[in-house]
Scaffold this motif. Structure first.
Motif, PDB file in Angstrom:
ATOM      1  N   GLY A   1       6.039  59.021  45.211  1.00 13.71           N
ATOM      2  CA  GLY A   1       6.841  59.537  46.265  1.00 13.71           C
ATOM      3  C   GLY A   1       7.259  61.184  45.868  1.00 13.71           C
ATOM      4  O   GLY A   1       8.322  61.875  47.349  1.00 13.71           O
ATOM      5  N   THR A   2       7.520  61.491  44.347  1.00 14.24           N
ATOM      6  CA  THR A   2       7.808  62.910  44.007  1.00 14.24           C
ATOM      7  C   THR A   2       6.249  63.771  43.561  1.00 14.24           C
ATOM      8  O   THR A   2       6.838  64.969  44.691  1.00 14.24           O
ATOM      9  CB  THR A   2       8.026  62.320  43.021  1.00 14.24           C
ATOM     10  N   LEU A   3       5.682  63.519  43.235  1.00 13.67           N
ATOM     11  CA  LEU A   3       4.531  64.517  42.866  1.00 13.67           C
ATOM     12  C   LEU A   3       3.650  63.625  43.932  1.00 13.67           C
ATOM     13  O   LEU A   3       2.922  65.222  43.788  1.00 13.67           O
ATOM     14  CB  LEU A   3       4.074  64.643  41.485  1.00 13.67           C
ATOM     15  N   VAL A   4       3.499  62.809  43.602  1.00 14.68           N
ATOM     16  CA  VAL A   4       1.506  62.090  44.317  1.00 14.68           C
ATOM     17  C   VAL A   4       2.609  61.192  45.584  1.00 14.68           C
ATOM     18  O   VAL A   4       3.389  60.531  45.385  1.00 14.68           O
ATOM     19  CB  VAL A   4       0.750  61.785  43.982  1.00 14.68           C
TER      20      VAL A   4
ATOM     21  N   CYS B   1      -6.348  53.111  43.046  1.00 10.38           N
ATOM     22  CA  CYS B   1      -5.159  53.872  42.455  1.00 10.38           C
ATOM     23  C   CYS B   1      -5.314  55.328  43.041  1.00 10.38           C
ATOM     24  O   CYS B   1      -4.376  56.576  42.937  1.00 10.38           O
ATOM     25  CB  CYS B   1      -4.262  53.171  41.119  1.00 10.38           C
ATOM     26  N   THR B   2      -6.400  56.539  42.856  1.00 10.68           N
ATOM     27  CA  THR B   2      -6.699  57.830  43.097  1.00 10.68           C
ATOM     28  C   THR B   2      -8.068  57.699  43.987  1.00 10.68           C
ATOM     29  O   THR B   2      -7.963  58.746  44.882  1.00 10.68           O
ATOM     30  CB  THR B   2      -7.122  58.615  41.334  1.00 10.68           C
ATOM     31  N   VAL B   3      -7.627  56.511  45.241  1.00  7.28           N
ATOM     32  CA  VAL B   3      -8.755  56.492  46.347  1.00  7.28           C
ATOM     33  C   VAL B   3      -8.074  57.819  47.313  1.00  7.28           C
ATOM     34  O   VAL B   3      -8.972  58.633  47.708  1.00  7.28           O
ATOM     35  CB  VAL B   3      -9.157  55.778  47.170  1.00  7.28           C
ATOM     36  N   LYS B   4      -6.707  57.192  48.113  1.00  5.88           N
ATOM     37  CA  LYS B   4      -6.527  58.213  48.475  1.00  5.88           C
ATOM     38  C   LYS B   4      -5.280  59.108  48.628  1.00  5.88           C
ATOM     39  O   LYS B   4      -4.571  60.200  48.286  1.00  5.88           O
ATOM     40  CB  LYS B   4      -5.627  57.297  49.746  1.00  5.88           C
ATOM     41  N   THR B   5      -4.861  58.896  47.202  1.00  5.74           N
ATOM     42  CA  THR B   5      -3.250  58.979  46.379  1.00  5.74           C
ATOM     43  C   THR B   5      -3.857  61.462  45.779  1.00  5.74           C
ATOM     44  O   THR B   5      -4.265  61.056  45.453  1.00  5.74           O
ATOM     45  CB  THR B   5      -3.158  58.545  44.999  1.00  5.74           C
ATOM     46  N   LYS B   6      -2.769  61.991  46.480  1.00  7.47           N
ATOM     47  CA  LYS B   6      -3.250  62.570  46.510  1.00  7.47           C
ATOM     48  C   LYS B   6      -1.900  64.261  46.425  1.00  7.47           C
ATOM     49  O   LYS B   6      -0.419  62.746  46.658  1.00  7.47           O
ATOM     50  CB  LYS B   6      -3.789  64.238  47.611  1.00  7.47           C
ATOM     51  N   PRO B   7      -1.435  64.961  45.462  1.00  8.69           N
ATOM     52  CA  PRO B   7      -0.968  65.573  45.682  1.00  8.69           C
ATOM     53  C   PRO B   7       0.381  65.565  46.232  1.00  8.69           C
ATOM     54  O   PRO B   7      -0.461  66.699  47.753  1.00  8.69           O
ATOM     55  CB  PRO B   7      -0.242  66.755  44.374  1.00  8.69           C
ATOM     56  N   TYR B   8       1.608  65.822  47.051  1.00  8.77           N
ATOM     57  CA  TYR B   8       2.568  66.485  48.342  1.00  8.77           C
ATOM     58  C   TYR B   8       2.052  67.863  48.135  1.00  8.77           C
ATOM     59  O   TYR B   8       1.365  68.550  47.041  1.00  8.77           O
ATOM     60  CB  TYR B   8       3.095  66.202  47.956  1.00  8.77           C
ATOM     61  N   ASP B   9       1.940  68.639  49.302  1.00 10.55           N
ATOM     62  CA  ASP B   9       1.638  69.560  49.279  1.00 10.55           C
ATOM     63  C   ASP B   9       2.987  71.084  48.571  1.00 10.55           C
ATOM     64  O   ASP B   9       3.887  70.469  48.832  1.00 10.55           O
ATOM     65  CB  ASP B   9       1.368  70.205  50.933  1.00 10.55           C
ATOM     66  N   GLY B  10       2.242  71.910  47.775  1.00 15.04           N
ATOM     67  CA  GLY B  10       2.981  72.513  47.326  1.00 15.04           C
ATOM     68  C   GLY B  10       3.322  72.135  45.838  1.00 15.04           C
ATOM     69  O   GLY B  10       4.562  72.695  45.093  1.00 15.04           O
ATOM     70  N   ILE B  11       3.551  70.641  45.472  1.00 15.37           N
ATOM     71  CA  ILE B  11       3.437  70.943  44.128  1.00 15.37           C
ATOM     72  C   ILE B  11       2.042  71.253  42.781  1.00 15.37           C
ATOM     73  O   ILE B  11       3.100  71.564  42.048  1.00 15.37           O
ATOM     74  CB  ILE B  11       2.787  69.056  43.747  1.00 15.37           C
ATOM     75  N   LEU B  12       1.380  71.332  43.511  1.00 13.34           N
ATOM     76  CA  LEU B  12       0.652  72.491  42.460  1.00 13.34           C
ATOM     77  C   LEU B  12       1.362  73.863  42.702  1.00 13.34           C
ATOM     78  O   LEU B  12       0.974  74.010  41.539  1.00 13.34           O
ATOM     79  CB  LEU B  12      -0.854  72.404  42.893  1.00 13.34           C
ATOM     80  N   GLU B  13       1.751  74.663  43.495  1.00 13.48           N
ATOM     81  CA  GLU B  13       2.160  76.144  43.173  1.00 13.48           C
ATOM     82  C   GLU B  13       3.797  75.887  42.125  1.00 13.48           C
ATOM     83  O   GLU B  13       3.651  76.048  41.657  1.00 13.48           O
ATOM     84  CB  GLU B  13       2.827  76.214  44.544  1.00 13.48           C
ATOM     85  N   LEU B  14       4.005  74.520  42.649  1.00 14.07           N
ATOM     86  CA  LEU B  14       5.757  74.729  42.067  1.00 14.07           C
ATOM     87  C   LEU B  14       5.222  73.932  39.947  1.00 14.07           C
ATOM     88  O   LEU B  14       5.852  74.546  39.792  1.00 14.07           O
ATOM     89  CB  LEU B  14       5.795  73.202  42.050  1.00 14.07           C
ATOM     90  N   LEU B  15       3.838  73.472  40.291  1.00 15.98           N
ATOM     91  CA  LEU B  15       3.913  73.171  38.387  1.00 15.98           C
ATOM     92  C   LEU B  15       3.092  74.475  37.989  1.00 15.98           C
ATOM     93  O   LEU B  15       3.432  74.886  36.392  1.00 15.98           O
ATOM     94  CB  LEU B  15       2.917  72.295  38.822  1.00 15.98           C
TER      95      LEU B  15
ATOM     96  N   GLY C   1       9.425  61.933  49.825  1.00 18.35           N
ATOM     97  CA  GLY C   1       8.955  60.714  49.004  1.00 18.35           C
ATOM     98  C   GLY C   1       8.585  59.912  50.284  1.00 18.35           C
ATOM     99  O   GLY C   1       9.487  59.765  51.844  1.00 18.35           O
ATOM    100  N   PHE C   2       9.365  58.252  50.146  1.00 22.17           N
ATOM    101  CA  PHE C   2       9.633  56.989  50.627  1.00 22.17           C
ATOM    102  C   PHE C   2      11.323  56.867  50.736  1.00 22.17           C
ATOM    103  O   PHE C   2      11.009  55.838  51.800  1.00 22.17           O
ATOM    104  CB  PHE C   2       8.887  56.190  49.585  1.00 22.17           C
ATOM    105  N   ARG C   3      11.946  57.660  51.081  1.00 21.81           N
ATOM    106  CA  ARG C   3      13.129  57.276  51.268  1.00 21.81           C
ATOM    107  C   ARG C   3      13.546  58.646  51.702  1.00 21.81           C
ATOM    108  O   ARG C   3      13.693  59.713  51.646  1.00 21.81           O
ATOM    109  CB  ARG C   3      13.619  56.829  49.856  1.00 21.81           C
ATOM    110  N   ASP C   4      14.934  58.342  52.911  1.00 26.80           N
ATOM    111  CA  ASP C   4      15.615  59.135  53.185  1.00 26.80           C
ATOM    112  C   ASP C   4      16.476  59.773  52.138  1.00 26.80           C
ATOM    113  O   ASP C   4      17.224  59.350  51.370  1.00 26.80           O
ATOM    114  CB  ASP C   4      15.983  58.747  54.713  1.00 26.80           C
ATOM    115  N   LYS C   5      17.110  61.048  53.226  1.00 22.64           N
ATOM    116  CA  LYS C   5      17.981  62.453  52.184  1.00 22.64           C
ATOM    117  C   LYS C   5      19.471  61.546  52.492  1.00 22.64           C
ATOM    118  O   LYS C   5      19.913  61.665  51.078  1.00 22.64           O
ATOM    119  CB  LYS C   5      18.520  62.973  53.258  1.00 22.64           C
ATOM    120  N   LYS C   6      19.296  60.586  53.408  1.00 25.90           N
ATOM    121  CA  LYS C   6      20.763  59.459  52.999  1.00 25.90           C
ATOM    122  C   LYS C   6      21.116  58.756  52.156  1.00 25.90           C
ATOM    123  O   LYS C   6      22.521  58.519  51.245  1.00 25.90           O
ATOM    124  CB  LYS C   6      21.211  58.925  54.519  1.00 25.90           C
ATOM    125  N   GLU C   7      20.137  58.354  51.846  1.00 30.38           N
ATOM    126  CA  GLU C   7      20.057  57.553  50.130  1.00 30.38           C
ATOM    127  C   GLU C   7      20.261  58.050  48.857  1.00 30.38           C
ATOM    128  O   GLU C   7      20.842  58.087  48.458  1.00 30.38           O
ATOM    129  CB  GLU C   7      19.049  56.813  50.165  1.00 30.38           C
TER     130      GLU C   7
END
Length: 224
Positions: free
Chosen positions: A12-15, A83-97, A189-195
């Motif tokens: 929910g943060t990196l992937v 655990c790595t079938v559909k899982t992938k880094p979010y857009d922009g993560i590799l650029e950030l890292l 990620g998996f939760r909203d801004k309010k939380e």
């Protein structure tokens, strides 16, 4: 404040791992004759480790100790192979890292996913960026307990107040606060801004590279 290291949550943060988690758990539920769930439901089941996910996914009438353990073991078997079938880094993560690595910042991962699976996902999808990488080995150490975050601080020889903690749930924000680190939430990620805001996030990121603005800003203020 000068920040020298960044600790990232994983799922929910990196992937984006929700489909692999949901598909694996649904296969287990279906095999045992229990109702399955959609991905939106799994957004709220994850964050506190796979055993907790299993408990939340099971019907209310089938949360006995034996059933939970049986389904947990089945889930670990299925998910470890998927655990790595559909899982992938979010857009922009590799650029950030890559940007962070070029700036010589220390990068680490702290997840409530089991330690072996955390290391598997990181080594498969995001190799050569993070040290140390910690997943869950003991329930008592599970976030928001700050013990592993503080262990990372000691390993890197960097004071907690010089570390940014980035995550997508209230658990991550609470961990950061408990460890006296800068709490940064992400909206992809998996939760909203309010939380995240209600949990006390100091900053909210709408895109991974927004983190660079926090690092480079000379005037630090709430950015939510």
């Amino acid at each position: 404040m000068t920040y020298k290291a960044i600790i990232f949550d994983l799922d929910g943060t990196l992937v984006n791992s929700i489909e692999d988690l949901g598909d694996s758990m649904n296969l287990v539920l279906d095999n045992f004759g229990y109702p399955t769930h959609n991905y939106k439901a799994y957004n709220h089941f994850v964050g506190s480790g796979i055993k907790n996910l299993v408990i939340k996914a099971l019907p209310e009438t089938h949360k006995t100790h034996d059933i939970v353990n049986t389904c947990f073991n089945a889930m670990m078997d299925v998910y470890s192979n998927n655990c790595t079938v559909k899982t992938k880094p979010y857009d922009g993560i590799l650029e950030l890292l890559n940007q962070l690595k070029s700036q010589k910042l220390k990068l680490s991962v702290l997840s409530n996913k089991s330690d072996i699976l955390t290391k598997k996902v990181v080594s498969s999808l995001l190799p050569n960026y993070f040290h140390p990488v910690f997943g869950l080995t003991k329930e008592v150490n599970k976030k928001p307990n700050p013990i592993k975050a503080l262990e990372i601080s000691e390993t890197l020889n960097i004071k907690p107040e010089n570390i940014i903690f980035v995550g997508d749930t209230n658990i991550d924000i609470q961990t950061a606060k408990n460890a006296n680190m800068l709490a940064v939430g992400v909206t992809w990620g998996f939760r909203d801004k309010k939380e995240l805001i209600e949990s006390g996030a100091k900053y909210i990121l709408n895109h991974p590279t927004d983190l660079l603005d926090i690092l480079h800003s000379k005037k630090k203020k709430d950015w939510r």
